[in-house]
Design an enzyme around this catalytic site. Sequence first.
Site, mmCIF file in Angstrom:
data_model
loop_
_atom_site.group_PDB
_atom_site.id
_atom_site.type_symbol
_atom_site.label_atom_id
_atom_site.label_comp_id
_atom_site.label_asym_id
_atom_site.label_seq_id
_atom_site.Cartn_x
_atom_site.Cartn_y
_atom_site.Cartn_z
ATOM 1 N N THR A 36 -6.025 -5.266 13.049
ATOM 2 C CA THR A 36 -5.006 -5.654 13.947
ATOM 3 C C THR A 36 -5.023 -7.040 14.184
ATOM 4 O O THR A 36 -5.986 -7.598 13.958
ATOM 5 C CB THR A 36 -5.300 -4.872 15.304
ATOM 6 O OG1 THR A 36 -4.386 -5.052 16.358
ATOM 7 C CG2 THR A 36 -6.708 -4.996 15.712
ATOM 8 N N GLU A 80 -5.816 0.604 17.506
ATOM 9 C CA GLU A 80 -7.089 1.053 17.823
ATOM 10 C C GLU A 80 -7.039 2.637 18.114
ATOM 11 O O GLU A 80 -8.097 3.358 18.575
ATOM 12 C CB GLU A 80 -7.679 0.187 19.091
ATOM 13 C CG GLU A 80 -8.229 -1.117 18.608
ATOM 14 C CD GLU A 80 -7.188 -2.005 18.636
ATOM 15 O OE1 GLU A 80 -5.842 -1.723 18.757
ATOM 16 O OE2 GLU A 80 -7.463 -3.302 18.859
ATOM 17 N N LYS A 90 0.298 -16.680 34.809
ATOM 18 C CA LYS A 90 -0.705 -16.852 36.077
ATOM 19 C C LYS A 90 -0.154 -18.047 36.992
ATOM 20 O O LYS A 90 -0.700 -19.231 36.686
ATOM 21 C CB LYS A 90 -2.222 -17.006 35.463
ATOM 22 C CG LYS A 90 -2.725 -15.693 35.080
ATOM 23 C CD LYS A 90 -3.699 -15.972 34.048
ATOM 24 C CE LYS A 90 -3.713 -14.889 33.013
ATOM 25 N NZ LYS A 90 -3.497 -14.980 31.637
ATOM 26 N N TRP A 117 0.107 -13.106 39.480
ATOM 27 C CA TRP A 117 0.597 -12.415 38.297
ATOM 28 C C TRP A 117 2.170 -12.441 38.192
ATOM 29 O O TRP A 117 2.626 -11.733 38.825
ATOM 30 C CB TRP A 117 -0.195 -11.421 37.814
ATOM 31 C CG TRP A 117 -1.691 -11.370 37.453
ATOM 32 C CD1 TRP A 117 -2.176 -12.656 37.283
ATOM 33 C CD2 TRP A 117 -2.336 -10.398 37.296
ATOM 34 N NE1 TRP A 117 -3.413 -12.330 36.748
ATOM 35 C CE2 TRP A 117 -3.671 -10.798 37.120
ATOM 36 C CE3 TRP A 117 -2.228 -8.918 37.204
ATOM 37 C CZ2 TRP A 117 -5.003 -10.336 36.562
ATOM 38 C CZ3 TRP A 117 -3.257 -8.206 37.020
ATOM 39 C CH2 TRP A 117 -4.707 -8.843 36.755
HETATM 40 P P1 ADP Z 1 -0.641 -6.009 17.248
HETATM 41 O O1 ADP Z 1 -1.783 -6.505 18.349
HETATM 42 O O2 ADP Z 1 -0.757 -6.740 16.128
HETATM 43 O O3 ADP Z 1 0.769 -6.119 18.043
HETATM 44 P P2 ADP Z 1 -0.540 -3.160 17.702
HETATM 45 O O4 ADP Z 1 0.616 -2.838 17.152
HETATM 46 O O5 ADP Z 1 -1.977 -2.524 17.698
HETATM 47 O O6 ADP Z 1 -1.039 -4.607 17.108
HETATM 48 O O7 ADP Z 1 -0.327 -3.696 19.310
HETATM 49 C C1 ADP Z 1 -0.655 -2.811 20.272
HETATM 50 C C2 ADP Z 1 -0.119 -3.572 21.478
HETATM 51 O O8 ADP Z 1 1.276 -3.551 21.509
HETATM 52 C C3 ADP Z 1 -0.653 -2.846 22.885
HETATM 53 O O9 ADP Z 1 -1.873 -3.232 23.340
HETATM 54 C C4 ADP Z 1 0.583 -3.571 23.661
HETATM 55 O O10 ADP Z 1 0.178 -4.751 24.403
HETATM 56 C C5 ADP Z 1 1.660 -3.521 22.889
HETATM 57 N N1 ADP Z 1 2.497 -2.554 22.951
HETATM 58 C C6 ADP Z 1 2.612 -1.456 22.295
HETATM 59 N N2 ADP Z 1 3.601 -0.441 22.811
HETATM 60 C C7 ADP Z 1 4.091 -0.978 23.770
HETATM 61 C C8 ADP Z 1 5.330 -0.620 24.653
HETATM 62 N N3 ADP Z 1 5.990 0.474 24.327
HETATM 63 N N4 ADP Z 1 5.539 -1.456 25.677
HETATM 64 C C9 ADP Z 1 4.764 -2.879 25.631
HETATM 65 N N5 ADP Z 1 3.874 -3.134 24.941
HETATM 66 C C10 ADP Z 1 3.602 -2.204 23.954
#
Ligand code: ADP
Length: 539
Positions: free
Chosen positions: A183, A327, A436, A441
């Site tokens: 990731t 993860e 922030k 936030w």
């Molecule tokens: P990367 O960190 O490379 O983008 P991932 O695809 O595993 O890898 O990303 C997971 C992250 O993507 C989550 O922790 C979240 O921040 C974001 N995410 C995934 N799906 C959604 C969603 N439907 N809405 C908002 N954020 C999302």
Amino acid sequence: MLGMIMDYPLTITCLLERARRLYAGKEIATKTEGGRHCYRYADLYERVCRLANALRELGVRPGDRVGTFAWNTYRHLEVYFAVPCSGAVVHTLNVRLGGDQLAYVIGHAANRVLFVDESLLPLLEPLREQLPTVRAYVVMGDGPLPDTPLRPVLRYEDLLAAASPAYAWPTLDERSACGMCYTSGTTGHPKGVVYSHRGMYLHSLMLTSADVMAICERDVVLPVVPMFHANCWGLPYAAAMVGAKQVFAGRFTQPPDLARLLQDEQVTLTSGVPTIWISLLPYLQEHPHDLSRIRMIVSGGSAVPPSLFTAYDALGLRIVHAWGMTEMSPVGVLGHLRSDMLGWRPDEQLGTRAKQGYPVPVVEVRAVDDQGREVPWDGRSLGELQVRGPCVTSGYYEDERSAAAFDDGWFRTGDVASIDAHGYIQIADRVKDLVKSGGEWISSVDLESAIMGHPKVLEAAVIAVPHERWQERPLACVVPRPEAKGSLTAEEIVDYLRPRFPRWWLPDAVVFLDAMPKTGVGKFDKKALRAHFRDFQLA
Ligand code: ADP
């Protein structure tokens, strides 16, 4: 002893054998350079056996990591099965990683063999001196072996042709590794996530359950999400489990290609990040296609703006929101409406659909505040989202950052969210993306989702920029729709937001971009935006 049941290992081999026995005649179609490749699960099975024999010949041993550098195709699917079912670990490499990161993950995972799409060779060739662990490159393509400085190099189809179609699958420990995926690191190197057979099996079963994706034999599944992005969200394994027809787009994911494929293959379920659906929308509006078979468009990876749901509703296409992480194998929550919501007003329903959804059966969630206390499920209180379950990683692969990723057995997602009384989570932001401002936030996700509802806006991302008095303030980066280029003003954007947000949430500035920078998996690249606007001066 009462109540004992068989100790039966849950492995990917079970999915493969099931597909062969029950669904031998079902199709797997791939869009290719020349047109369309189509074969059946029986053919897949035979080629997977050949490939497993070829892997043995190549010296791949149980537990070895085998990399793929490829688009979504039937050959990639063959590697998805042959490697784990023979006891090795399939490591899907993101073809959009930068050279150094790519060399890092290949080396960190100690990949022995790399399966590479012919069209992607030029991305790998310059790295050849940096890949000491790789013992062989296998080129996946239709023609003869192309000229390449990679050594030793083999042709995929030659390997298969020379190998026996009979293979006795080993009995595997369900807790052994089947796959891995890195990731993107927010800081530092990418982090490796290792999946187990058991986790993948349970994840597949979960996707087939009715309140999740209900994937079944009658489905035609087209994952637009790349096979290198978090297991293709688990779709290829789930589809094989129930014998759904699978469709792969190869490297042809532009709107005209996708629209044709969705129509011609009579796709019923498709999936991808919101940017895919944002770019497909105007094309579909201008070029009507018969997509009446589609019953669900799963959109996840970043937040789906409410306006996107309504635009697709108007085309008779149902987007369902999903949230997950590499993860988590990766699916965590899905945004279906529950029975008691079906009588709600459309705007109330939209409010819930725009939340990310409630946990799927294999996932538990909680949100925890700064003091380590679980926040109430009131739909308002924000906390860091934490998850646990049989498909959640137990640590990063050989990485000292693992320890900080857990809190008393819960995985810390790095997302800030609220959870409502029904269990629907709403992601406010990634911790690192929150603005922030003066100790409070501001959710960049809320702001950008709202901006994308403006009829002249195609894409929008909000980032924090340093501010003397408030520490950080929001900057809106906006890509106008082509017809609004030059005419859309910052005031229009801020006026549009004014009735929707408290005054102190409104962006201090709006900048217009020709195109939004995107990450390797197609999300808005806020890291790049932050770097670009590092010295941005707010008036
Ligand atoms: P990367 O960190 O490379 O983008 P991932 O695809 O595993 O890898 O990303 C997971 C992250 O993507 C989550 O922790 C979240 O921040 C974001 N995410 C995934 N799906 C959604 C969603 N439907 N809405 C908002 N954020 C999302």
